[in-house]
Motif scaffolding. Structure first.
Motif, short mmCIF file in Angstrom:
data_model
loop_
_atom_site.label_atom_id
_atom_site.label_comp_id
_atom_site.label_asym_id
_atom_site.label_seq_id
_atom_site.Cartn_x
_atom_site.Cartn_y
_atom_site.Cartn_z
N VAL A 13 48.32 -53.88 7.19
CA VAL A 13 49.17 -52.73 7.55
C VAL A 13 50.02 -52.60 8.91
CG1 VAL A 13 50.04 -50.24 7.67
CG2 VAL A 13 49.36 -51.04 5.41
N ALA A 38 54.67 -45.64 7.84
CA ALA A 38 53.54 -45.93 6.46
C ALA A 38 51.74 -46.22 6.60
CB ALA A 38 54.07 -47.68 6.24
N SER A 39 51.55 -45.76 8.12
CA SER A 39 49.84 -46.28 8.46
C SER A 39 49.80 -44.82 7.86
CB SER A 39 50.39 -46.71 9.81
OG SER A 39 51.09 -47.68 9.78
N TYR A 41 50.86 -42.36 6.42
CA TYR A 41 50.79 -42.30 5.07
C TYR A 41 49.40 -43.06 4.27
CZ TYR A 41 52.03 -41.57 -0.08
OH TYR A 41 51.25 -41.34 -1.58
N THR A 42 49.23 -44.11 4.27
CA THR A 42 48.76 -45.53 3.86
C THR A 42 47.19 -44.27 3.66
OG1 THR A 42 49.82 -47.11 3.55
CG2 THR A 42 47.17 -47.03 2.92
N HIS A 45 46.59 -41.28 1.98
CA HIS A 45 46.47 -40.95 0.68
C HIS A 45 44.78 -41.52 0.47
CE1 HIS A 45 47.93 -41.98 -3.13
NE2 HIS A 45 47.45 -42.90 -3.10
N TYR A 58 39.86 -48.32 7.47
CA TYR A 58 41.22 -48.80 7.04
C TYR A 58 41.62 -48.31 8.22
CZ TYR A 58 46.48 -47.60 6.73
OH TYR A 58 47.72 -47.70 6.97
#
Length: 113
Positions: A13, A38-39, A41-42, A45, A58
């Motif tokens: 990512v 995207a970074s 939100y991942t 999540h 992550y």
């Protein structure tokens, strides 16, 4: 295995975010928004999952790739320019460092396997 997968996901990512962070469409920093959202939100999540500490793995993978890319190329060039989009992407990295530390302090709510 879960942490290794999260570490690799963070690396992928981050690399993707760096590749697209300079893309503009109609004067809007679409690539930066896509990569940053995207970074974040991942990480969010993963933090909400049964094992929130995978979010720390992550974030570590994401920040490690950013750190390698910030070091520069052997010929003296830099992957991230010293402009607003480069600084914004570094800001996402700082947010993820804080998020990763907070994820380490989180309690697991799921199975402990």
């Amino acid at each position: 295995m879960r942490h290794l997968g999260a570490l690799l996901l963070g690396a992928v990512v981050a690399l993707s975010a760096v590749v697209v962070h300079r893309v503009d469409a109609l004067g809007l920093p679409v690539g930066l928004l896509l990569g940053g959202l995207a970074s974040l939100y991942t990480a969010w999540h993963l933090r909400r999952g049964a094992t929130p500490r995978t979010a720390a793995s992550y974030c570590l993978g994401w920040v490690a790739v950013l750190g390698v890319l910030l070091a520069g190329k052997p010929e003296g060039d830099f992957v991230l320019a010293s402009d607003a989009s480069g600084y914004a992407l570094m800001g996402v990295g700082f947010l993820l460092v804080g998020f990763g530390v907070a994820a380490l302090l989180a309690r697991s709510t799921g199975p402990t396997t």
